[in-house]
Motif scaffolding. Structure first.
Motif, short mmCIF file in Angstrom:
data_model
loop_
_atom_site.label_atom_id
_atom_site.label_comp_id
_atom_site.label_asym_id
_atom_site.label_seq_id
_atom_site.Cartn_x
_atom_site.Cartn_y
_atom_site.Cartn_z
N THR A 110 0.85 -1.19 0.00
CA THR A 110 0.00 0.00 0.00
C THR A 110 0.88 1.24 0.00
O THR A 110 1.77 1.38 0.85
N SER B 260 1.11 5.59 -0.54
CA SER B 260 0.49 6.92 -0.68
C SER B 260 1.09 7.61 -1.90
O SER B 260 2.31 7.70 -2.03
N GLN C 81 -1.69 -1.12 -4.21
CA GLN C 81 -2.81 -0.43 -3.59
C GLN C 81 -2.38 1.01 -3.28
O GLN C 81 -1.46 1.23 -2.50
N THR C 82 -3.03 1.98 -3.91
CA THR C 82 -2.65 3.38 -3.71
C THR C 82 -3.65 4.12 -2.85
O THR C 82 -4.85 3.79 -2.85
N LYS C 83 -3.16 5.12 -2.13
CA LYS C 83 -4.00 5.97 -1.28
C LYS C 83 -3.61 7.42 -1.51
O LYS C 83 -2.42 7.72 -1.72
N ASN C 84 -4.60 8.30 -1.48
CA ASN C 84 -4.33 9.74 -1.55
C ASN C 84 -4.24 10.30 -0.14
O ASN C 84 -5.26 10.46 0.54
N LEU C 85 -3.02 10.57 0.29
CA LEU C 85 -2.79 11.14 1.62
C LEU C 85 -1.93 12.38 1.51
O LEU C 85 -1.01 12.43 0.68
N ILE D 235 0.48 2.14 5.87
CA ILE D 235 0.96 2.13 4.49
C ILE D 235 2.41 1.64 4.51
O ILE D 235 3.07 1.66 5.55
#
Length: 308
Positions: A128, A130, A157-161, A175
């Protein structure tokens, strides 16, 4: 007597409100707290407010480069910092954009914990990551790097942080890595390195070459050894120029004054932000993909700069 007092009070009130009306606000679009846009914007506006102009300068926290371009177009901010790799396309839809100066090189950084099993971009599979806040330059760079590295969203798996949340989640293990495109030394990464052991992941040469081919705004660069605690080797990566932008609607005398202030206060800005500003004729005025504001041109012409 009461009538005279009332008239005098009205005159005083008119003068006071008239004075207030003459003070206008220049809003500076920054980015996430902990990033270098935010640090630079705060220092620059403080210096500008000390100049005694008929303007008040305020910082507006934004998501970053893409957001600043949108907010300039919407007249929500009057100046802002933007990565050069986003400017050309934005100018096609907003030809009111104007440049003030190129500031420094922003560097794409990929951070993991020191005990992570991630050693290269290929190792991001199954993890994961960011990719920065939505509408940030970091998000654009991260997506491009992952695409060129063959790491689609089905694999990573990407996240916008934002930067603060990204460092917090990296420490907690929520992450496994985060991207950050910013000037060196980036405050949020520097602080993180003092709280937990981290490593920087190099961008592979094959991906660097693909990035260079995708845009003239990218350069091949590196993060020097010793930039952060525990970093004992140079880290290969890509960089892009940060540009201070405004719009054609901001008065010429204001931008000329701000351009003068920028160059006159270069040392104060560097000391306060730890940024390596590159305010020389070549970097500040070359390879900027939009026209310069007439106020900035007044300054450069007075200095004998050649902008042809």
């Amino acid at each position: 007597m009461k009538r005279k007092i009332s008239i005098m009070l009205c005159i005083i009130l008119f003068i006071l409100t008239g004075c207030r009306a003459s003070v206008k606000t220049i809003r500076f679009g920054a980015a996430d707290i902990g990033g270098m846009y935010y640090s630079f914007a705060n220092t620059f506006t403080e210096l500008a407010n000390e100049e005694g102009l008929d303007y008040t300068f305020k910082v507006r926290t934004t998501a970053g480069s893409s957001a600043n371009l949108r907010l300039l177009a919407d007249n929500y901010i009057e100046i802002g910092i933007v990565q050069a790799d986003l400017i050309s396309d934005a100018y096609k839809s907003n030809n009111n954009l104007r440049a003030i100066a190129g500031l420094y090189t922003e560097v794409c950084q990929l951070v993991v914990r020191a005990d992570s099993d991630i050693q290269s971009l290929n190792d991001l599979a199954g993890h994961t990551v960011s990719i920065g806040a939505e509408e940030s330059g970091t998000e654009l760079n991260a997506k491009n790097i992952l695409e060129f590295a063959g790491m689609p969203s089905s694999i990573v798996q990407t996240k916008n942080l934002d930067y603060i949340d990204a460092t917090s989640e990296l420490k907690s293990g929520d992450i496994d890595a985060f991207f950050c495109t910013a000037g060196l030394t980036t405050t949020v990464i520097d602080e993180l390195s003092k709280e937990c052991d981290i490593r920087l992941i190099p961008i592979g040469e094959d991906v660097i070459q693909k990035m260079l081919a995708s845009s003239d705004a990218y350069t091949s660069t590196y993060i020097p050894a010793g930039t952060y605690r525990g970093q004992d080797t140079d880290i290969s990566t890509i960089g892009t120029k940060s540009v201070l932008l405004t719009t054609s609607s901001v008065p010429e005398d204001v931008i000329e004054h701000l351009t003068t202030l920028l160059f006159d206060k270069e040392k104060e800005l560097q000391y306060s932000t730890s940024l390596k500003l590159e305010l020389n004729e070549d970097f500040a005025t070359s390879d900027v993909p939009v026209p310069f504001h007439s106020g900035a041109l007044e300054y450069y012409e007075a200095q004998g700069y050649n902008l042809n």
